[in-house]
Design a protein around this motif. Structure first.
Motif, mmCIF file in Angstrom:
data_model
loop_
_atom_site.group_PDB
_atom_site.id
_atom_site.type_symbol
_atom_site.label_atom_id
_atom_site.label_comp_id
_atom_site.label_asym_id
_atom_site.label_seq_id
_atom_site.Cartn_x
_atom_site.Cartn_y
_atom_site.Cartn_z
ATOM 1 N N GLY A 1 -6.770 108.839 42.122
ATOM 2 C CA GLY A 1 -7.905 109.682 42.477
ATOM 3 C C GLY A 1 -9.034 109.690 41.469
ATOM 4 N N GLN A 2 -8.868 108.934 40.363
ATOM 5 C CA GLN A 2 -9.946 108.867 39.379
ATOM 6 C C GLN A 2 -10.446 107.432 39.264
ATOM 7 O OE1 GLN A 2 -8.515 110.584 35.753
ATOM 8 N NE2 GLN A 2 -8.229 112.601 36.652
ATOM 9 N N SER A 3 -11.702 107.277 38.916
ATOM 10 C CA SER A 3 -12.227 105.920 38.818
ATOM 11 C C SER A 3 -12.415 105.497 37.362
ATOM 12 C CB SER A 3 -13.555 105.811 39.566
ATOM 13 O OG SER A 3 -14.487 106.689 38.990
ATOM 14 N N GLU A 4 -12.237 106.441 36.459
ATOM 15 C CA GLU A 4 -12.440 106.149 35.039
ATOM 16 C C GLU A 4 -11.110 106.140 34.297
ATOM 17 O OE1 GLU A 4 -15.573 105.897 33.334
ATOM 18 O OE2 GLU A 4 -16.334 105.650 35.368
ATOM 19 N N ALA A 5 -11.085 105.461 33.166
ATOM 20 C CA ALA A 5 -9.906 105.504 32.315
ATOM 21 C C ALA A 5 -9.889 106.842 31.572
ATOM 22 C CB ALA A 5 -9.950 104.350 31.330
ATOM 23 N N PRO A 6 -8.708 107.264 31.098
ATOM 24 C CA PRO A 6 -8.642 108.525 30.349
ATOM 25 C C PRO A 6 -9.545 108.463 29.109
ATOM 26 C CG PRO A 6 -6.436 107.657 30.802
ATOM 27 C CD PRO A 6 -7.401 106.608 31.201
ATOM 28 N N SER A 7 -10.092 109.610 28.716
ATOM 29 C CA SER A 7 -11.094 109.602 27.654
ATOM 30 C C SER A 7 -10.498 109.634 26.255
ATOM 31 C CB SER A 7 -12.018 110.808 27.824
ATOM 32 O OG SER A 7 -11.250 111.983 27.726
ATOM 33 N N PHE A 8 -9.181 109.926 26.141
ATOM 34 C CA PHE A 8 -8.608 110.052 24.799
ATOM 35 C C PHE A 8 -8.563 108.743 24.033
ATOM 36 C CE2 PHE A 8 -4.942 108.082 26.380
ATOM 37 C CZ PHE A 8 -4.531 108.714 27.534
ATOM 38 N N VAL A 9 -8.979 107.663 24.719
ATOM 39 C CA VAL A 9 -9.044 106.368 24.055
ATOM 40 C C VAL A 9 -9.873 106.471 22.779
ATOM 41 C CG1 VAL A 9 -9.923 104.018 24.317
ATOM 42 C CG2 VAL A 9 -8.728 105.133 26.210
ATOM 43 N N ASN A 10 -10.830 107.410 22.778
ATOM 44 C CA ASN A 10 -11.712 107.547 21.616
ATOM 45 C C ASN A 10 -11.098 108.370 20.481
ATOM 46 O OD1 ASN A 10 -13.764 106.139 23.029
ATOM 47 N ND2 ASN A 10 -14.159 108.011 24.200
ATOM 48 N N ASP A 11 -9.921 108.943 20.707
ATOM 49 C CA ASP A 11 -9.334 109.845 19.720
ATOM 50 C C ASP A 11 -8.490 109.153 18.655
ATOM 51 O OD1 ASP A 11 -10.495 111.829 21.189
ATOM 52 O OD2 ASP A 11 -8.686 112.318 22.322
ATOM 53 N N PHE A 12 -8.297 107.844 18.796
ATOM 54 C CA PHE A 12 -7.438 107.164 17.838
ATOM 55 C C PHE A 12 -8.132 107.026 16.488
ATOM 56 C CE2 PHE A 12 -5.367 106.113 21.724
ATOM 57 C CZ PHE A 12 -4.036 106.014 21.383
ATOM 58 N N GLY A 13 -7.457 107.448 15.447
ATOM 59 C CA GLY A 13 -8.014 107.312 14.111
ATOM 60 C C GLY A 13 -7.769 105.923 13.573
ATOM 61 N N ASP A 14 -8.141 105.701 12.348
ATOM 62 C CA ASP A 14 -7.992 104.367 11.783
ATOM 63 C C ASP A 14 -6.905 104.306 10.713
ATOM 64 O OD1 ASP A 14 -8.981 101.954 12.546
ATOM 65 O OD2 ASP A 14 -10.187 101.738 10.724
ATOM 66 N N GLN A 15 -6.178 105.409 10.552
ATOM 67 C CA GLN A 15 -5.069 105.396 9.572
ATOM 68 C C GLN A 15 -3.939 104.505 10.094
ATOM 69 O OE1 GLN A 15 -5.790 107.618 11.695
ATOM 70 N NE2 GLN A 15 -4.056 108.880 12.336
ATOM 71 N N PRO A 16 -3.150 103.956 9.164
ATOM 72 C CA PRO A 16 -2.068 103.070 9.605
ATOM 73 C C PRO A 16 -1.080 103.804 10.512
ATOM 74 C CG PRO A 16 -2.374 102.946 7.223
ATOM 75 C CD PRO A 16 -3.211 104.087 7.705
ATOM 76 N N VAL A 17 -0.425 103.040 11.368
ATOM 77 C CA VAL A 17 0.580 103.609 12.264
ATOM 78 C C VAL A 17 1.709 104.217 11.437
ATOM 79 C CG1 VAL A 17 2.315 103.016 14.006
ATOM 80 C CG2 VAL A 17 0.054 101.945 14.075
ATOM 81 N N ALA A 18 2.123 105.435 11.801
ATOM 82 C CA ALA A 18 3.203 106.101 11.066
ATOM 83 C C ALA A 18 4.517 105.373 11.279
ATOM 84 C CB ALA A 18 3.314 107.547 11.538
ATOM 85 N N ASP A 19 5.371 105.464 10.282
ATOM 86 C CA ASP A 19 6.704 104.882 10.415
ATOM 87 C C ASP A 19 7.466 105.571 11.527
ATOM 88 O OD1 ASP A 19 6.845 102.793 8.786
ATOM 89 O OD2 ASP A 19 8.031 103.741 7.208
ATOM 90 N N SER A 20 8.230 104.829 12.241
ATOM 91 C CA SER A 20 8.997 105.437 13.316
ATOM 92 C C SER A 20 10.351 104.751 13.408
ATOM 93 C CB SER A 20 8.232 105.326 14.626
ATOM 94 O OG SER A 20 7.883 103.982 14.855
ATOM 95 N N GLU A 21 11.239 105.363 14.158
ATOM 96 C CA GLU A 21 12.579 104.822 14.300
ATOM 97 C C GLU A 21 12.566 103.603 15.223
ATOM 98 O OE1 GLU A 21 14.903 105.973 12.599
ATOM 99 O OE2 GLU A 21 14.324 108.005 12.024
#
Lengths: 325, 325
Positions: free
Chosen positions: B63-83
């Motif tokens: 029902g939407q024609s646009e991509a979600p807007s949170f794409v702009n919320d990503f910072g530039d810090q390195p990816v956190a360690d994860s399991e």
């Protein structure tokens, strides 16, 4: 028995999209996709008609709770012989937004945006792949989606290095039509990148030596300028020489002093038509004819069915790119 | 740096479906899937909350024609360690109909019905895989769908023979969570068969030696009789011996003369709970704890997060299957 690999079909969906709606995020042109699938069916099983197709997509249709009933119509006679085929499709309005927004092609998985973009790109391109596989299966084509990432293909500084095609060969030998796509992949130098459908089809052509390759696009072929411009001339034949250089042999272009602004679509973001011809020329150099033509036309039927192998009739509209020794 | 492979999660969706609606063709239980994905996120990135999740599914929403807007919320810090995590899911109400209707597991690709069923099964299970990958990505989990068929995995007379897991390892090392699934695959003796999620997870466990394996299902664990029957007792702990035999150590079952009718779900068509325990016992025999518990509960959170490694608290409800030397 190992079949000869007679055909490789590239469904163009980058920029000038044959099966997706240009400039409309993740929207499939259902009508074009159905027509393209039907034409591939006619080429794959020459004596098939739309009336006797036994669909292979048994998934629930939207709004229905039951599977299609034709599941009961399959007889027990052996599967008929069919041609060997591979389909490779680009991303069109799928994947492109996700990839360009995050810069996946430039690498750097330690950046959250790139990592997320990698995941988002794969989600988008695999969902297009699934829809194309389903459309082909509905036409009775035993299509099998195969993602380059899952196949273990990777690049080194954006050049295709590891691409074991044994699984693609096994799938063909088992009578299936592998359906591959441009994908986000791992890169040994820059961590990740985008592997384009063009590069995939060139690699497959070099390894499998098909009789010919068809590029299906949304205009008739390669023009001497953007096809929307008045007086644009369709290039009918391009000859590729031993050293990879190429020239237009038909029609004779009048004003050869003016640089030819080749294009298939005004919004081709993946490098325009010169890139496309260069890719096609690399395939033609191997002695494999490349036909670029409009999806869903009589011309694409002829190209897909192998009709052009004997010679290109004057009324065929498209661009043939061939090796000339 | 190569991370240890700490976890393997199997989302049960065969018979007693944790994420699909039982007896309803190709229907996902969206609420359960979201809850399971959220719990895997908490285990994968322990300090994450649903408020700070940056989704990785950038596809258009219905029902939407646009991509979600949170794409702009990503910072530039390195990816956190994860399991390190791998998710394997069954087919549930996806794929089962197609596979059983055509007899893909019995082989014979020369029969049109089997060949079509192979294609139809793959379409169905890959569409479930895509939905699970998307649900995980929406929780910010870098999930990557990988189909066993495309990975080049095949069987010989239904036993897993060729299963190169190097691409799975590369995906984990790049920080992704591979999401695999039960699939239709080629078989060198009978041409094709079904490779179940159970067999996949056993193979991965043997190769990767994870700290533990979690089976998420739709009941609390293994019972001494169908859990809908009055007086059904939840088996809390099963001990597996060197020779692969196993016995219930907790609780002490009163009537040991009566054969125990183990079951997790009344409609488990894939062999019932004895098969399931046998599969789990083969993993436990390798010294890897297996926890079977109900998806979307506090008990599954504890199992997924590694909380049970130190010992199983009395208030944890589920079945632990462990090696006892």
């Amino acid at each position: 028995m190992r079949r000869p690999y007679s055909y490789l079909t590239k469904i163009e969906s980058s920029g000038g999209a044959a099966i997706t709606c240009k400039n409309k995020l993740e929207t499939i042109d259902e009508e074009n996709l159905k027509e393209v699938s039907s034409q591939i069916r006619q080429a794959f099983v020459p004596d098939s008609t739309s009336a006797n197709v036994l669909g292979m997509d048994w998934s629930k249709r939207p709004g229905q709770s039951e599977a299609p009933s034709f599941v009961n119509d399959f007889g027990d006679q052996p599967v008929a012989d069919s041609e060997s085929y591979i389909v490779v499709h680009g991303a069109g309005s799928f994947g492109h937004f996700q990839a360009s927004k995050s810069g996946v092609h430039k690498g750097g998985l330690s950046r959250p945006l790139v990592k997320a973009g990698f995941v988002a790109t794969r989600i988008s391109v695999t969902s297009l792949n699934l829809e194309i596989v389903r459309a082909l299966a509905r036409e009775g084509i035993p299509s099998i989606g195969m993602s380059p990432f899952s196949c273990g293909w990777s690049t080194c500084q954006r050049n295709m290095t590891e691409a074991d095609i044994s699984m693609v060969i096994k799938a063909i030998d088992a009578g299936f039509i592998p359906v591959l796509h441009g994908d986000a992949v791992l890169d040994t130098l820059q961590e990740c990148t985008i592997l384009s459908g063009d590069v995939i089809i060139r690699h497959l052509a070099a390894e499998l030596k098909p009789e010919f390759v068809v590029f299906l696009t949304d205009v008739l072929g390669v023009y001497d300028r953007p096809p929307v411009e008045p007086g644009a001339v369709l290039i009918r034949e391009i000859a590729v020489r031993e050293d990879g250089s190429w020239s237009v042999v038909k029609p004779k272009l009048e004003d050869t002093s003016k640089p030819v602004e080749f294009t298939v679509a005004a919004h081709d973001t993946t490098g325009g038509m010169v890139t496309k011809i260069t890719e096609a020329a690399m395939i033609a150099k191997l002695g494999i004819d490349v036909y670029i033509t409009k999806a869903g036309t009589d011309h694409s039927v002829k190209a897909l069915s192998g009709f052009l192998k004997g010679g290109i009739p004057d009324d065929w509209l498209g661009t043939a790119i061939r090796y000339m020794s």
